[in-house]
Design an enzyme around this catalytic site. Structure first.
Site, PDB file in Angstrom:
ATOM      1  N   ARG A 163     -39.627   1.012  86.225  1.00 30.53           N
ATOM      2  CA  ARG A 163     -39.676  -0.200  85.408  1.00 30.53           C
ATOM      3  C   ARG A 163     -38.872  -1.278  86.138  1.00 30.53           C
ATOM      4  O   ARG A 163     -38.064  -0.977  87.019  1.00 30.53           O
ATOM      5  CB  ARG A 163     -39.023   0.037  84.044  1.00 30.53           C
ATOM      6  N   HIS A 164     -39.043  -2.517  85.728  1.00 30.51           N
ATOM      7  CA  HIS A 164     -38.211  -3.621  86.232  1.00 30.51           C
ATOM      8  C   HIS A 164     -36.757  -3.407  85.802  1.00 30.51           C
ATOM      9  O   HIS A 164     -36.470  -2.613  84.893  1.00 30.51           O
ATOM     10  CB  HIS A 164     -38.727  -4.940  85.647  1.00 30.51           C
ATOM     11  N   ASN A 224     -34.860  -7.230  76.973  1.00 25.09           N
ATOM     12  CA  ASN A 224     -34.435  -5.840  76.744  1.00 25.09           C
ATOM     13  C   ASN A 224     -33.098  -5.817  76.006  1.00 25.09           C
ATOM     14  O   ASN A 224     -32.864  -4.989  75.129  1.00 25.09           O
ATOM     15  CB  ASN A 224     -34.254  -5.068  78.068  1.00 25.09           C
ATOM     16  N   ARG A 239     -40.033 -10.528  85.771  1.00 27.07           N
ATOM     17  CA  ARG A 239     -39.032  -9.456  85.786  1.00 27.07           C
ATOM     18  C   ARG A 239     -39.353  -8.367  86.812  1.00 27.07           C
ATOM     19  O   ARG A 239     -38.441  -7.709  87.318  1.00 27.07           O
ATOM     20  CB  ARG A 239     -38.813  -8.877  84.390  1.00 27.07           C
ATOM     21  N   GLU A 285     -47.193  -5.940  81.407  1.00 19.49           N
ATOM     22  CA  GLU A 285     -46.871  -5.132  80.228  1.00 19.49           C
ATOM     23  C   GLU A 285     -47.956  -5.289  79.146  1.00 19.49           C
ATOM     24  O   GLU A 285     -48.662  -6.311  79.094  1.00 19.49           O
ATOM     25  CB  GLU A 285     -45.486  -5.535  79.683  1.00 19.49           C
ATOM     26  N   HIS A 336     -43.756  -1.861  84.001  1.00 20.16           N
ATOM     27  CA  HIS A 336     -43.170  -2.007  82.659  1.00 20.16           C
ATOM     28  C   HIS A 336     -43.275  -0.689  81.884  1.00 20.16           C
ATOM     29  O   HIS A 336     -44.059   0.186  82.247  1.00 20.16           O
ATOM     30  CB  HIS A 336     -43.930  -3.094  81.898  1.00 20.16           C
TER      31      HIS A 336
HETATM   32  O1  F6P Z   1     -39.349  -3.316  74.866  1.00 19.49           O
HETATM   33  C1  F6P Z   1     -39.808  -3.380  76.181  1.00 19.49           C
HETATM   34  C2  F6P Z   1     -41.314  -3.246  76.231  1.00 19.49           C
HETATM   35  O2  F6P Z   1     -41.687  -3.214  77.574  1.00 19.49           O
HETATM   36  C3  F6P Z   1     -42.082  -4.350  75.488  1.00 19.49           C
HETATM   37  O3  F6P Z   1     -42.336  -5.500  76.249  1.00 19.49           O
HETATM   38  C4  F6P Z   1     -43.344  -3.622  75.082  1.00 19.49           C
HETATM   39  O4  F6P Z   1     -44.043  -4.245  74.041  1.00 19.49           O
HETATM   40  C5  F6P Z   1     -42.790  -2.266  74.714  1.00 19.49           C
HETATM   41  O5  F6P Z   1     -41.716  -2.024  75.607  1.00 19.49           O
HETATM   42  C6  F6P Z   1     -43.787  -1.149  74.800  1.00 19.49           C
HETATM   43  O6  F6P Z   1     -43.250   0.005  74.199  1.00 19.49           O
HETATM   44  P1  F6P Z   1     -43.803   0.506  72.790  1.00 19.49           P
HETATM   45  O7  F6P Z   1     -45.279   0.735  73.017  1.00 19.49           O
HETATM   46  O8  F6P Z   1     -43.036   1.760  72.522  1.00 19.49           O
HETATM   47  O9  F6P Z   1     -43.559  -0.557  71.762  1.00 19.49           O
END
Ligand code: F6P
Length: 212
Positions: A8-9, A15, A65, A95, A161
């Site tokens: 990941r970044h 975050n 990022r 992402e 991501h």
């Molecule tokens: O919180 C960081 C992130 O990369 C968000 O940008 C993204 O929506 C999420 O994680 C994805 O994870 P999950 O599917 O568990 O919400």
């Protein structure tokens, strides 16, 4: 032997406060990870086991990022007529797009779009954010990339991501995609997957937590 490094970044401003998506820059800790990742790439990805410089590939998403996380990796160095790390920016590695929920925290989604939050809990892989994407959408846009990823002989480092890495990782190590959306993918950790015909399951996996 083919080796793929995925990470990941570095930690982003979002975050830190638990906001989804967006295009935030890195925090100080995220910037430090970028420096440590460059050292790791130089010593491991760009060199073979005997310590000789070799060519490699570097992929990032189009979001700042991941590009900032790659910033110190020595990709402009020319080696045997090659860039030491040939770099590509892929929008397909961006992402998962949370549509109307971009920039919100999970608590804000519960409050503002309570029914969306419970729909997602019931079917995380199939749930599509309003005007956004689902994990199934993500799988579809990553499909061409995984085939390209596997076609190279040289090592590839992918900086992406959380949701994207869940899908890539599951594909690469053979985890059922229904389980993918709930996998734990920590920050500041490089996952190294080496395809190895002599290993019983066909690959070996190593993880490197680089901090901070
Ligand atoms: O919180 C960081 C992130 O990369 C968000 O940008 C993204 O929506 C999420 O994680 C994805 O994870 P999950 O599917 O568990 O919400």
């Amino acid at each position: 032997k083919h080796t793929i490094y995925i990470t990941r970044h570095g930690q982003s401003e979002y975050n830190l406060v638990g906001k989804l998506g967006g295009n935030p820059p890195l925090t100080e800790a995220g910037k430090e990870y970028a420096r440590r990742l460059a050292k790791f790439a130089e010593e491991n990805v760009c060199k073979d086991d005997a310590g000789n410089v070799r060519r490699a590939r570097l992929w990032t998403s189009s979001l700042q990022r991941t590009i900032l996380t790659a910033e110190h990796i020595p990709h402009p160095i020319v080696c045997d007529g090659w860039q030491q790390m040939a770099t590509r920016v892929y929008r397909n590695l961006d992402e998962i797009f949370a549509g109307e929920c971009e920039g919100l925290t999970y608590a804000e989604i519960e409050k503002l779009h309570g029914s969306e939050a419970s729909l997602r809990k019931m079917d995380k892989i199939g749930y599509r954010y309003p005007r956004g994407e689902s994990y199934f959408d993500l799988i579809a846009r990553l499909d061409p990339l995984v085939h390209e990823l596997e076609s190279y002989e040289e090592p590839v480092m992918v900086i992406s991501h959380q949701a994207v890495m869940r899908i890539l990782y599951s594909y690469l190590v053979g985890i059922d995609r229904e389980r993918a959306p709930k996998l734990e993918i920590p920050l500041h950790t490089v996952v190294k997957i080496t395809y190895d015909a002599y290993n019983e399951c066909g690959f070996t996996e190593e993880r490197f937590y680089l901090g901070p």
